[in-house]
Design a protein around this motif. Structure first.
Motif, mmCIF file in Angstrom:
data_model
loop_
_atom_site.group_PDB
_atom_site.id
_atom_site.type_symbol
_atom_site.label_atom_id
_atom_site.label_comp_id
_atom_site.label_asym_id
_atom_site.label_seq_id
_atom_site.Cartn_x
_atom_site.Cartn_y
_atom_site.Cartn_z
ATOM 1 N N TRP A 1 -20.185 24.922 -153.568
ATOM 2 C CA TRP A 1 -19.870 24.928 -152.143
ATOM 3 C C TRP A 1 -18.357 24.964 -151.934
ATOM 4 O O TRP A 1 -17.599 24.518 -152.805
ATOM 5 N N ALA B 1 -16.336 21.537 -139.239
ATOM 6 C CA ALA B 1 -16.298 22.189 -140.540
ATOM 7 C C ALA B 1 -17.514 23.078 -140.741
ATOM 8 O O ALA B 1 -18.618 22.762 -140.290
ATOM 9 N N GLU C 1 -12.397 24.384 -142.428
ATOM 10 C CA GLU C 1 -12.279 23.635 -141.186
ATOM 11 C C GLU C 1 -11.758 24.544 -140.088
ATOM 12 O O GLU C 1 -10.685 25.137 -140.200
ATOM 13 N N ASP D 1 -19.240 13.653 -142.179
ATOM 14 C CA ASP D 1 -19.860 14.890 -141.710
ATOM 15 C C ASP D 1 -21.206 14.594 -141.059
ATOM 16 O O ASP D 1 -22.066 13.933 -141.645
ATOM 17 N N GLN E 1 -17.133 18.865 -151.246
ATOM 18 C CA GLN E 1 -17.079 19.592 -149.985
ATOM 19 C C GLN E 1 -17.755 18.855 -148.834
ATOM 20 O O GLN E 1 -17.540 19.186 -147.678
ATOM 21 N N PHE E 2 -18.587 17.870 -149.113
ATOM 22 C CA PHE E 2 -19.303 17.133 -148.089
ATOM 23 C C PHE E 2 -18.754 15.712 -148.015
ATOM 24 O O PHE E 2 -18.579 15.057 -149.036
ATOM 25 N N ARG F 1 -15.433 24.461 -148.450
ATOM 26 C CA ARG F 1 -15.321 23.940 -147.089
ATOM 27 C C ARG F 1 -14.259 24.705 -146.311
ATOM 28 O O ARG F 1 -13.198 25.020 -146.849
ATOM 29 N N ILE G 1 -19.399 24.750 -144.070
ATOM 30 C CA ILE G 1 -19.431 24.576 -145.519
ATOM 31 C C ILE G 1 -20.316 25.669 -146.088
ATOM 32 O O ILE G 1 -21.456 25.843 -145.662
#
Length: 331
Positions: A84, A73, A88, A53, A48-49, A86, A75
């Protein structure tokens, strides 16, 4: 009274979903060591990261956490950071701050004067645009649910009850930026800004009065208050000022870093500050010290929060997120 207009972007939001794996720096750090332990993170959380970012802020309500990125984004975690997902936002707004109210409603702020709202348990966000020419810099939800946005030209905006269709405004009508608003309860709050400006309220923000300026035209970038008397402001060169009398005076504290301070967080778990070059420091035993076990990465840190389970969350550039257990640490 200042009116706002709803955002006109009709492009569909991408639903919250697990994304393909990508380069990421997601750290789980022991409070007394700097050892990297990715095994405990889990593959779903990792993806997710992303390295691109730029994480700007973090907030939590119960076990739910929201971290925002300047690439548009948000999260989420619903289990204190164990997993986690995500989301957007439409138009990929440059998010710069996030806050949460006692109701569990999250609000994020972007550089285009938009306030984004996520209801408790929801994934999608709704957008409102503050109708102002001023630059907006921070968002804060006070106890009781009054939402505050700080801005340029010495301006503060607020709204009650989560109604982001109407905003009230207050200004000192001076060419300065308010960089932060912090309330310690429903009545007592502070607004800090450029040139060491300090304003205080004791009636929930209906009226504001000046307090002693922080010396040397200080520009506060990280601000937090432990109570109505005690607070800190951090800025360039690792400089941190403290007040113990509700902003009537300020004392410069000995610095342990020359990196700029971007965030300060103070509550019953401790007093922490983050900044450039991944610096993480804490106030213990009457002075500031480097935090043992801070992430060893080449990135700034800006997001800072203490979670329901007692962990310290720090977030910053390069998709860097660290969860640091605070229990069992030596005093």
């Amino acid at each position: 009274m200042i009116k706002i207009t709803k955002g006109q972007d009709k492009s569909p939001a991408r639903p919250a979903a697990w994304l393909p794996a990508a380069l990421v720096t997601l750290l789980l750090v022991c409070g007394c060591e700097a050892r990297l332990d990715l095994g405990a993170v889990g593959s779903e959380g990792e993806r997710q990261f992303h390295r691109y970012d730029m994480l700007q802020g973090a907030a939590h309500h119960g076990a739910e956490i929201v971290v925002v990125s300047s690439v548009g984004a948000a999260i989420y975690s619903g289990d204190n950071g164990a997993t986690w997902r995500r989301y957007e936002l439409p138009g990929r707004p440059a998010l710069i701050d996030v806050t949460v109210c006692g109701s569990g409603d999250f609000y994020a702020l972007d550089t285009a004067r938009s306030v984004w709202h996520k209801a408790p348990g929801a994934d999608d966000w709704t957008q409102s645009v503050i109708d102002t020419p001023e630059n907006t810099l921070s968002v804060h939800c006070a106890p009781g649910g009054r939402l505050w946005v700080s801005a340029s030209f010495g301006t503060l905006y607020w709204t009650d009850g989560g109604d982001t269709s109407q905003w009230n405004g207050f200004s000192v009508y001076d060419d300065l930026q308010f960089t932060a608003v912090r309330f310690v309860d429903e009545q007592n709050g502070f607004a800090l800004g450029e040139f060491g400006t300090v304003m205080a309220t004791s009636d929930g923000g209906e009226n504001w009065e000046p307090r002693a300026s922080i010396p040397n035209d200080f520009y506060p970038m990280g601000v937090d208050f432990l109570d109505a008397m005690t607070g800190w402001a951090g800025g360039l060169d690792g400089v941190i000022w403290q007040t113990r009398d509700g902003g009537q005076s300020w004392q410069r504290q000995e610095s342990v870093t020359s990196a700029p301070i971007y965030g300060i967080h103070a509550n019953g778990h401790g007093i922490f500050a983050v900044g450039g070059s991944a610096k993480l420091v804490e106030y213990r035993g009457g002075g500031w010290r480097l935090f043992e076990g801070a992430p060893e990465v080449l990135a700034y840190m800006r997001g800072l929060d203490t979670l329901e389970n007692g962990s310290l969350l720090v977030a910053g550039g390069g998709g860097t997120l660290a969860l640091i257990p605070l229990a069992g640490r030596e005093s």
